[in-house]
Scaffold this motif. Structure first.
Motif, PDB file in Angstrom:
ATOM      1  N   LEU A 159       0.823  -1.201   0.000  1.00 42.84           N
ATOM      2  CA  LEU A 159       0.000   0.000   0.000  1.00 42.84           C
ATOM      3  C   LEU A 159       0.858   1.252   0.000  1.00 42.84           C
ATOM      4  CD1 LEU A 159      -2.533  -1.186   2.697  1.00 42.84           C
ATOM      5  CD2 LEU A 159      -3.164  -0.567   0.367  1.00 42.84           C
ATOM      6  N   VAL A 160       1.901   1.240   0.823  1.00 38.83           N
ATOM      7  CA  VAL A 160       2.757   2.412   0.972  1.00 38.83           C
ATOM      8  C   VAL A 160       3.372   2.824  -0.359  1.00 38.83           C
ATOM      9  CG1 VAL A 160       4.864   3.295   2.057  1.00 38.83           C
ATOM     10  CG2 VAL A 160       3.251   1.941   3.390  1.00 38.83           C
ATOM     11  N   GLY A 161       3.611   1.852  -1.239  1.00 34.20           N
ATOM     12  CA  GLY A 161       4.215   2.150  -2.523  1.00 34.20           C
ATOM     13  C   GLY A 161       3.289   2.845  -3.499  1.00 34.20           C
ATOM     14  N   LEU A 162       2.001   2.934  -3.161  1.00 39.02           N
ATOM     15  CA  LEU A 162       1.047   3.570  -4.062  1.00 39.02           C
ATOM     16  C   LEU A 162       1.005   5.076  -3.815  1.00 39.02           C
ATOM     17  CD1 LEU A 162      -1.890   1.003  -3.791  1.00 39.02           C
ATOM     18  CD2 LEU A 162      -0.131   1.137  -5.555  1.00 39.02           C
ATOM     19  N   PRO A 163       0.894   5.878  -4.877  1.00 40.05           N
ATOM     20  CA  PRO A 163       0.904   7.337  -4.720  1.00 40.05           C
ATOM     21  C   PRO A 163      -0.242   7.828  -3.840  1.00 40.05           C
ATOM     22  CG  PRO A 163       1.150   6.710  -7.035  1.00 40.05           C
ATOM     23  CD  PRO A 163       0.791   5.467  -6.282  1.00 40.05           C
ATOM     24  N   GLY A 164       0.077   8.683  -2.878  1.00 39.17           N
ATOM     25  CA  GLY A 164      -0.950   9.321  -2.062  1.00 39.17           C
ATOM     26  C   GLY A 164      -1.608   8.436  -1.032  1.00 39.17           C
ATOM     27  N   VAL A 165      -1.106   7.240  -0.813  1.00 39.80           N
ATOM     28  CA  VAL A 165      -1.726   6.317   0.141  1.00 39.80           C
ATOM     29  C   VAL A 165      -1.081   6.488   1.514  1.00 39.80           C
ATOM     30  CG1 VAL A 165      -2.097   3.899   0.717  1.00 39.80           C
ATOM     31  CG2 VAL A 165      -2.370   4.664  -1.630  1.00 39.80           C
ATOM     32  N   ARG A 166      -1.920   6.550   2.541  1.00 44.66           N
ATOM     33  CA  ARG A 166      -1.443   6.654   3.917  1.00 44.66           C
ATOM     34  C   ARG A 166      -1.867   5.398   4.678  1.00 44.66           C
ATOM     35  NH1 ARG A 166      -3.729  11.902   2.917  1.00 44.66           N
ATOM     36  NH2 ARG A 166      -2.107  13.495   2.733  1.00 44.66           N
ATOM     37  N   VAL A 167      -0.917   4.764   5.334  1.00 40.08           N
ATOM     38  CA  VAL A 167      -1.191   3.529   6.081  1.00 40.08           C
ATOM     39  C   VAL A 167      -0.892   3.766   7.556  1.00 40.08           C
ATOM     40  CG1 VAL A 167      -0.667   1.078   6.341  1.00 40.08           C
ATOM     41  CG2 VAL A 167      -0.594   2.130   4.074  1.00 40.08           C
ATOM     42  N   THR A 168      -1.862   3.463   8.393  1.00 41.15           N
ATOM     43  CA  THR A 168      -1.721   3.567   9.842  1.00 41.15           C
ATOM     44  C   THR A 168      -1.597   2.162  10.414  1.00 41.15           C
ATOM     45  OG1 THR A 168      -2.880   5.679  10.049  1.00 41.15           O
ATOM     46  CG2 THR A 168      -2.952   4.211  11.961  1.00 41.15           C
TER      47      THR A 168
END
Length: 214
Positions: free
Chosen positions: A159-168
């Protein structure tokens, strides 16, 4: 949030604590409709996908009402969706339970699998590690949220590698898993904001306030 109450369709597919979710959304500023009607779900400013129980069973109920197609259609159109608990999990590619691999909705990359912990389910209050620039967690970065689950997503790197994605993230025992995702129109939480007191209410207000109304 502006003076207009955003419309929210709470997807009714036979899974999830819809009463508490309905009350929480309404109490925090939404005009809520509990429905499985495709047109209503597509037209609403926001769609909330609840879910409790087994991944495969939830997917079966979702497909029975065409909810998976609705979620994909909203994702493709950039229309906001919020998944909660198993409603968060089913947004991913697949789920593995008891050795069986079940396909998910697939709007988020990743696999839901059993947590690597001795004490399961992971049940109760826990802190999270909010992503930098998070909209959902603005103002509740250090708060505690209520979790009830034995499965989760570990490979947040996809997920982190996708543009604009924030992972908590959150951690149970020594197992670090995805606690929430913000990926364009798709947001989701492994915990239950509707059961997380004022912190959960604040998070719901953050999400509702981000919806394009009308």
């Amino acid at each position: 949030m502006n003076g207009t109450r955003p419309t929210v369709a709470l997807l009714d597919y036979g899974s999830g604590n819809v009463r508490s979710a309905f009350r929480a959304l309404a109490a925090n500023g939404a005009e809520v409709t509990l429905t499985a009607d495709r047109d209503t779900c597509l037209a609403a400013d926001g769609l909330v996908v609840p879910g409790v129980g087994a991944f495969a069973a939830c997917m079966g109920g979702l497909r029975a009402v065409g909810g998976d197609e609705v979620i994909r259609a909203r994702a493709d159109a950039g229309r906001p969706v919020l998944g909660i608990c198993v409603g968060h999990q089913i947004l991913f590619d697949s789920g593995v339970e008891h050795g069986h691999d079940s396909a998910g909705v697939g709007v988020l990359p990743g696999v839901v699998e059993r947590l690597a912990a001795k004490r399961l389910p992971h049940m109760g209050w826990n802190t999270v590690e909010p992503a930098e620039g998070s909209v959902l967690f603005a103002g509740v970065e250090d708060a505690w949220f209520y979790f009830v689950h034995s499965y989760g997503v570990h490979a947040g790197e996809a997920l982190v590698g996708l543009p604009g994605v924030r992972v908590t993230y959150a951690t149970h025992e020594s197992d670090r898993f995805v606690a929430a995702v913000e990926a364009g129109p798709i947001c989701s939480t492994q915990f239950h904001p509707e059961k997380s007191g004022e912190a959960g209410a604040h998070l719901l207000r953050n999400w509702l306030g981000s919806l394009p109304v009308g």
